[in-house]
Design an enzyme around this catalytic site. Structure first.
Site, PDB file in Angstrom:
ATOM      1  N   ALA A 157       0.315  -0.781   0.266  1.00 23.49           N
ATOM      2  CA  ALA A 157       0.346  -0.199  -0.273  1.00 23.49           C
ATOM      3  C   ALA A 157       0.647   1.440   0.124  1.00 23.49           C
ATOM      4  O   ALA A 157       2.186   1.039   0.175  1.00 23.49           O
ATOM      5  CB  ALA A 157      -0.845   0.050   0.999  1.00 23.49           C
ATOM      6  N   HIS A 193      -0.952   0.750   9.266  1.00 21.00           N
ATOM      7  CA  HIS A 193      -0.160   1.320   9.036  1.00 21.00           C
ATOM      8  C   HIS A 193      -0.257   2.537   7.876  1.00 21.00           C
ATOM      9  O   HIS A 193       0.228   3.397   8.439  1.00 21.00           O
ATOM     10  CB  HIS A 193       0.405   0.095   8.375  1.00 21.00           C
ATOM     11  CG  HIS A 193       1.879   0.751   8.427  1.00 21.00           C
ATOM     12  ND1 HIS A 193       3.101  -0.087   8.387  1.00 21.00           N
ATOM     13  CD2 HIS A 193       2.646   0.941   6.946  1.00 21.00           C
ATOM     14  CE1 HIS A 193       4.249   0.500   8.124  1.00 21.00           C
ATOM     15  NE2 HIS A 193       4.265   1.391   6.666  1.00 21.00           N
ATOM     16  N   GLU A 194      -1.286   2.135   6.537  1.00 20.54           N
ATOM     17  CA  GLU A 194      -0.615   3.544   5.975  1.00 20.54           C
ATOM     18  C   GLU A 194      -1.330   4.402   7.216  1.00 20.54           C
ATOM     19  O   GLU A 194      -1.211   5.661   6.348  1.00 20.54           O
ATOM     20  CB  GLU A 194      -1.649   2.958   5.277  1.00 20.54           C
ATOM     21  CG  GLU A 194      -1.076   1.997   4.353  1.00 20.54           C
ATOM     22  CD  GLU A 194       0.331   2.249   3.851  1.00 20.54           C
ATOM     23  OE1 GLU A 194       0.803   3.452   3.898  1.00 20.54           O
ATOM     24  OE2 GLU A 194       0.816   0.804   4.120  1.00 20.54           O
ATOM     25  N   GLU A 241       8.711   4.849   8.551  1.00 17.84           N
ATOM     26  CA  GLU A 241       8.625   3.111   7.989  1.00 17.84           C
ATOM     27  C   GLU A 241       8.684   2.699  10.093  1.00 17.84           C
ATOM     28  O   GLU A 241       7.451   1.619   9.783  1.00 17.84           O
ATOM     29  CB  GLU A 241       8.836   2.417   7.896  1.00 17.84           C
ATOM     30  CG  GLU A 241       8.503   2.747   5.948  1.00 17.84           C
ATOM     31  CD  GLU A 241       7.580   3.382   5.702  1.00 17.84           C
ATOM     32  OE1 GLU A 241       6.463   2.261   5.513  1.00 17.84           O
ATOM     33  OE2 GLU A 241       7.282   4.044   3.958  1.00 17.84           O
TER      34      GLU A 241
END
Length: 826
Positions: A257, A290-291, A313
């Site tokens: 993604a 996460h995104e 990240e």
């Protein structure tokens, strides 16, 4: 084509402030090109100076700077000179751009299910100039106003809220300041599901042919989205800052993604066409989390340059797992972190390409691509867990919040983050950062039967403090659990020496720290019959990870790992362990670490274990039993050799009910038949006709490449080399199937040809896509000394890009590990 260097970026950042960009895209032309008109407004702090803009068009029609025409011929190597700047400047550029087929720039894909086209922007890492003129570096952020012309039956989604102002004409709201690599436009005949939460409009979008699965799965995905938004709002006290929140599932996406603010793009395999097991749903939930974490880490505050990639990240990785556990009620997410992400990270640490979590050199933008790896993600997240153990969670959250608030819509770097965290903790973190962030390599942790816990650090690495626990298990009983803060090379752990010889000892049993675990010989001998009894799934995760790492280091015989798989794996309860261990044994242990003559018998043992798992599934009621049945069937389909069963499964006979009509599973079975040399042309043609989707077309390529004949390999090679329209996904499918099925005698002629093919592909594929193809094409599929010689020659070439070289170096290391294992264990 030169890549922007850090020095050049610093010079431009000191010279310029980018004030705003207006981008108009015409997607209603043909299927090869699109129109791009950019108006870029910027301030120059030294009037009279010169610089350059970034632009990679197919044709540059017109460029003006402050009304003064620029010579189109001055554009060279993607750089448009901007001479004699004023204090306030306006650059206008009109160009024709080419659609990408490599997952970068503005990618265009056709869905064969209905022949509809879809377009999406993926401007990471340096692909923005393939879409519009810009100043392409992460620290020159600016608001964007985007307009789009598209076919009338298409809809458009982007960073700003989109509305159709006339048929085929879309206006997107002006954004908050964005780095160039976050800008996206997604256009096509999407099927959409919308919602709203806490005043934030939500949207899910996918190809029209995925309408059924998207609508069936939308409630779950929207619930995940809402829970994550609430959690991040509570944690940071900073509201989501980018207006609407859309999630678009796009075809042929290189990564999992991409965190484009307001318009996150996902690979569309996350919209499951068939059966989805709990680990798959957990992975998708985690990716959503996460995104979304990136909206704060990376989007709201962006690293100043790519050497601080970890600020994006590592934080998103840690926050996603934390959020999955705390907000989504899935503590088993840490098992997935250990068996999937940490396995990836430990492999990166063993490779010669290992690097520190933070401050890894990125002299230019393309070299930064090499650091999007298991170190920046998994190790970085594990290090953040150690930071919390070091300073406490309250100080951690306070420090993070202060860092975000003080850099809102701007850029940050390591020193500023450490200042904020140190202030919250009330002490300097420089020593901690030197030990954990600025030095590479994983410590090795071993626990002796005498109770001595030892830490062996890589050469030249500053001592690292580890907060961890050790545990002992006797059958299904946990007989010991001791917390340890390890600050010296060794420490005595109370109670260990008193446990019996039949006890499994697990250092780092809670998987709290980053360190490769070395199990004692007695524990190793006990594992085939005792591992399944260990009641703690995290401890079992640590054991499996240790076994795989030990195999790669030529310290654990791959046959022992196979013994443990045969006896303990079919009794496992955790879906992530069942799935990942099964994939490791069928994708690595057997085909890479065992010699060819042992592989058929080894796969037969794996298939028998899958049958035992299937028998267990029959006794588990409801959805839980269905999930185990699917996991068992998938591993059997990768390892079984009963042609009658395989053909029956292709026809839909004898399948677990939950797999009825599952096209993706049928392709998995067909791939196994192909690798066994048992798939006829008629059977393959019938499968292609039955599944005319994009996924089916791609799967058919991989199946054809997997056939064990010289003719099949020649076909795959020629298609890779000669098909200029081949997409990134098509190339990857062919590469993944190439080394499968055939024996060394068929594959050897191709071993020395890989470099020329990759150099040729580099002329039409971007770095991000080609690095993935290069990893799959590396000749480690033929584990011989001659392959190592060819790999060495491959790495010596000077016509391969840094990202491709890094991918090949990592695969070369795996080949060396496999050869080392063969030399030690025969």
């Amino acid at each position: 084509m030169p890549s922007l260097t850090r020095a050049e970026a610093r010079t431009r950042a000191a010279l310029l402030t980018v004030d705003a960009l207006a981008v108009d895209l015409d997607l209603d032309r043909d299927d090869r090109t699109f129109g791009s008109h950019t108006t870029l407004r910027f301030t120059c702090h030294e009037p009279g100076a010169s610089t350059f803009a970034d632009l990679r068009p197919e044709t540059l029609h017109r460029a003006t700077l402050n009304g003064r025409a620029l010579d189109p011929a001055s554009l060279a190597d993607g750089r448009l000179p901007l001479p004699d700047l004023a204090a306030e400047n306006v650059l206008e550029v009109e160009a024709t751009m080419a659609y990408g087929h490599d997952g970068q720039g503005l990618h265009r894909a056709t869905d064969p299910a209905d022949d509809e086209d879809y377009v999406y922007g993926h401007l990471f890492l340096d692909a923005a100039p393939r879409v519009f003129a810009c100043i392409d570096q992460p620290d020159l952020k600016a608001p964007y106003t985007v307009t789009v012309r598209a076919p009338r039956h298409w809809s458009v989604v982007g960073n700003g809220a989109a509305r159709q102002v006339e048929p085929g004409r879309w206006q997107l709201a002006t954004t908050q300041p964005l780095a160039t690599y976050f800008v996206t436009v997604c256009a096509g005949p999407w099927v959409s599901v919308t919602g709203e939460h806490d005043g934030i409009p939500l949207g899910l979008h996918a190809r029209a042919s995925l309408a059924g699965p998207l609508r069936e799965q939308a409630d779950h995905m929207l619930a995940t989205t809402r829970a994550c938004l609430d959690h991040y709002h509570r944690l940071f006290g900073i509201r989501y800052p980018f207006g609407e929140y859309h999630q678009v599932f796009v075809p042929e996406f290189n990564a999992g993604a991409m965190e484009n603010p307001g318009c996150v793009t996902f690979r569309d395999t996350y919209v499951f066409r068939g059966a989805a097991t709990p680990d798959q749903v957990l992975e998708r939930d985690n990716t959503i989390a996460h995104e979304m974490a990136h909206m704060w880490f990376g989007d709201l505050v962006t690293m100043r340059w790519w050497d601080d990639l970890w600020l994006n990240e590592s934080f998103a990785e840690y926050m996603a797992y934390r959020t999955s556990a705390e907000a989504l009620g899935a503590p088993e997410t840490w098992v997935e972190f250990g068996i999937v992400r940490k396995l990836w990270g430990y492999a990166a640490e063993r490779s010669p390409s290992t690097h520190p979590v933070a401050g890894s050199p990125a002299p230019d933008a393309l070299s930064a691509l090499q650091n999007f790896d298991g170190i920046s993600y998994a190790k970085g997240a594990a290090v953040l867990r150690q930071l919390i153990a070091h300073i406490g969670d309250e100080a951690f959250v306070a420090g993070v919040t202060e860092y975000l608030r003080s850099h809102v819509f701007g850029n940050g770097e390591l020193s500023e983050f450490l200042d904020a965290m140190g202030a919250a903790a009330g002490r300097s973190l420089e020593g901690w950062a030197d030990a954990w962030l600025r030095t590479a390599g994983a410590d090795r942790l071993a626990l002796g039967r005498d109770g001595t816990l030892t830490r062996t650090a890589p050469d030249g690495v500053t001592d690292r403090p580890h907060t961890l626990d050790v545990a002992a298990f006797e059958g299904e009983r946990e007989v010991l659990r001791v917390g340890v803060v390890l600050t010296e090379p060794r420490a005595a752990v109370d109670g260990v020496a008193a446990v019996g010889e039949g006890v499994v000892l697990v250092p780092n049993a809670g998987d709290l720290t980053w360190g490769e675990v070395v199990l004692d010989d007695t524990t190793l001998a006990l594992l085939p019959r005792r591992l399944a009894e260990v009641p703690d799934p995290l401890a079992r995760t640590v054991v499996w990870t240790s076994l795989v790492g030990g195999m790669h280091r030529a310290e654990v015989d791959p046959r022992l790992l196979l013994d443990v798989v045969e006896r303990a794996w079919p009794l496992e309860d955790d879906a992530s362990l069942l799935s990942r261990v099964g994939l490791v044994v069928t994708g690595s242990v057997v085909p890479v670490f065992l010699p060819p003559q042992e592989r058929p018998a080894a796969l037969a043992r794996v298939a028998a274990a899958a049958d035992v798992l299937a028998e267990r599934a029959a006794g588990i009621p409801g959805a839980a039993g269905d999930a185990v049945a699917v996991l068992a069937a998938r591993i059997w389909a990768r390892s079984g050799s009963d042609l009658d069963r395989l053909r029956a499964w292709v026809s839909g006979d004898g399948l677990p009910a939950v797999l009825a009509g599952d096209d993706d599973f049928r392709w998995l079975v067909l791939r196994r038949l192909a690798a066994l040399g048992a798939l006829t042309d008629a059977e393959l043609a019938a499968a292609e006709e039955a599944d005319r989707s994009l996924a089916g077309r791609l799967a058919a390529m991989g199946v054809r490449a997997s056939r064990p004949t010289a003719e099949a390999k020649a076909w795959a090679w020629e298609r890779l080399r000669d098909d200029a329209e081949l997409s990134n996904y098509g190339a990857l499918e062919l590469a993944r199937g190439f080394w499968v099925g055939a024996g060394p005698e068929v594959l050897r002629p191709w071993v020395s040809e890989v470099g020329d093919l990759l150099a040729h592909l580099g002329e039409r594929m971007g770095e991000d896509a080609l690095a993935r193809v290069a990893a799959a094409l590396h000749p480690r599929g033929v584990v011989e000394e001659a392959s190592l010689e060819a790999s060495t020659a491959l790495l010596a070439r000077d016509d391969l890009s840094p990202g491709v070289h890094r991918a090949l170096l990592d695969e070369d290391h795996v080949l060396r590990e496999a050869l080392g294992s063969r030399r030690r264990f025969g």
